[in-house]
Design an enzyme around this catalytic site. Sequence first.
Site, PDB file in Angstrom:
ATOM      1  N   GLY A 131      73.805  38.258  87.019  1.00  0.00           N
ATOM      2  CA  GLY A 131      73.129  38.833  85.871  1.00  0.00           C
ATOM      3  C   GLY A 131      72.386  37.752  85.123  1.00  0.00           C
ATOM      4  CE1 TYR A 155      77.055  36.546  82.210  1.00  0.00           C
ATOM      5  CE2 TYR A 155      78.034  38.511  83.183  1.00  0.00           C
ATOM      6  CZ  TYR A 155      77.765  37.729  82.073  1.00  0.00           C
ATOM      7  OH  TYR A 155      78.208  38.127  80.847  1.00  0.00           O
ATOM      8  CG  HIS A 211      72.415  35.104  94.291  1.00  0.00           C
ATOM      9  ND1 HIS A 211      72.810  36.197  93.582  1.00  0.00           N
ATOM     10  CD2 HIS A 211      72.035  34.179  93.377  1.00  0.00           C
ATOM     11  CE1 HIS A 211      72.673  35.965  92.288  1.00  0.00           C
ATOM     12  NE2 HIS A 211      72.197  34.744  92.137  1.00  0.00           N
ATOM     13  CG  ASP A 225      62.728  60.622 100.771  1.00  0.00           C
ATOM     14  OD1 ASP A 225      63.082  59.954 101.755  1.00  0.00           O
ATOM     15  OD2 ASP A 225      62.217  60.121  99.753  1.00  0.00           O
TER      16      ASP A 225
END
Length: 515
Positions: free
Chosen positions: A57, A85, A171, A229
């Site tokens: 974050g 974070y 990450h 979709d």
Amino acid sequence: MKLAHESILILDFGSQYVQLIARRVREQRVYSEIVPHTISAAEVRKRAPMGLIFSGGPASVYAKNAPTCDPELLKLGIPVLGICYGMQLAASLLGSKVQPSPAREYGRTTLHVLNHQNLFSDLPEDLVVWNSHGDQVEQLSEDFLPLARTGTCPFAAVKHRGSDFYGVQFHPEVSHTPRGKEILANFVITICRCKGDWRMATFIDENVTEIRRKVGQSHVICGLSGGVDSSVVAMLLHRAIGKHLHCIFVDNGLLRLNEVESVEQTFGDHFKVDLITAHSADLFLGRLAGVTDPEQKRKIIGHTFIEVFRENAKSIPQAKFLAQGTLYPDVIESKSPTGAPSATIKTHHNVGGLPAELGFDLVEPLRELFKDEVRKIGEELGLPEEMVWRQPFPGPGLAVRIVGEITRERLEVLRQADAVVTEEIKRANLYRTTGQSFAVLLPIKSVGVMGDERSAESVIAVRSVDTSDFMTADWSRLPYDVLARISNRIINEVKGVNRVVYDISSKPPSTIEWE
Ligand code: XMP
């Protein structure tokens, strides 16, 4: 709808990568869900996930009003992975200090693994990882076991000795951490003990049951556009309720070459879906005559679409439900704790949207899925490849690809040119790697020589972009010979065009569409 699966919950602390974390977990065939960071320990207990991930974050843990979470989450006996974070927050809740790092770490760094037992099992000593943080955990009590370090960060990865908490400063979810997938797999499969048995086929079976339960003996209307979709929604419902599904397909006169026929053949002839095609080209084109302002075009098309849909829905009075192709990113966007827009096609664009006052209950069977998962389901349900892999096409259709006035003649020119672009892109095997590739008809005439005569004819712009989220995009570096074939074919085959240009603008500041 709640699925009876093993799952991982991801607490969203506002990271731009939160959806990526969810997708990486699902790649391990484990169902994942993004939840607000304010979720209570009691709620988590009720959902009984196999593990929790605290996302990164933008905030600093020591900043006022920094987002936090229920500290009880760390005492549930459920494994927790904190990323960036998320790690700093958990470390501070568990009694460690977080401070601005003397050396900020951004970009690629080498990680040196100290402990190969859990998160880094089967991984080499040195790994390339992606960092993006200014804070780092400064001191760690004896309660924490360092698992890996970088040149500037002694606690780049840790494990809490007294619980099943793991933290990484970097990450693992981004592609710039090449072995990140394995690190996440170690967490999800080895540490959380997930079986990894979430399959699309299971998803289909469960949804079919759920749709039958919800709909009962009622009938459902589905607006079919020919896109991925709505096609997948229609097929799922068809499998669940057969003749109780009624599809409405609005031909607004702004569709691509052979699109109406292809939808009618696939759904009507082949799958035997109850399909109503509203042939409304005259109505749309009549209202669009003389209109050149793009927003005005969008408004007219949007209103007319709703009107036509409503009119056709009247012919199915027994219907109580409306099926919609809402996807997971749209759902997360509306729940995001940070209010940050998530990476989806702009919703204000969504001309295909139907107003609530139509008075139907909604069936949204794709609410939990990402686009690539929807495609897998489409394949599983037997939809033709051409439909499953179709690039997105805007609701207002070719109207926003004809700069200036829309006439039947100009539509025909664009349709032919667009078909050439698609054909050649497919032939060069680039259709799946480019995000969108299409033709645009410009409102100018260009001078050319045909035979011995000078003539003034139309100009086609070819647009092809590479993008993962349609919010930003770069123009595709198409091979020259593909461009040459597109240009030759358009000029030779499409009457009224004597010049083809290639659009080399990226977004931002340009947009993907020209209007
Ligand atoms: P732009 O042009 O804003 O497009 O870069 C981003 C994505 O949105 C699509 N788009 C639309 N989709 N109705 C839609 O349903 C619209 O009015 C509309 N305008 C743009 C565009 O094709 C791209 O995928």
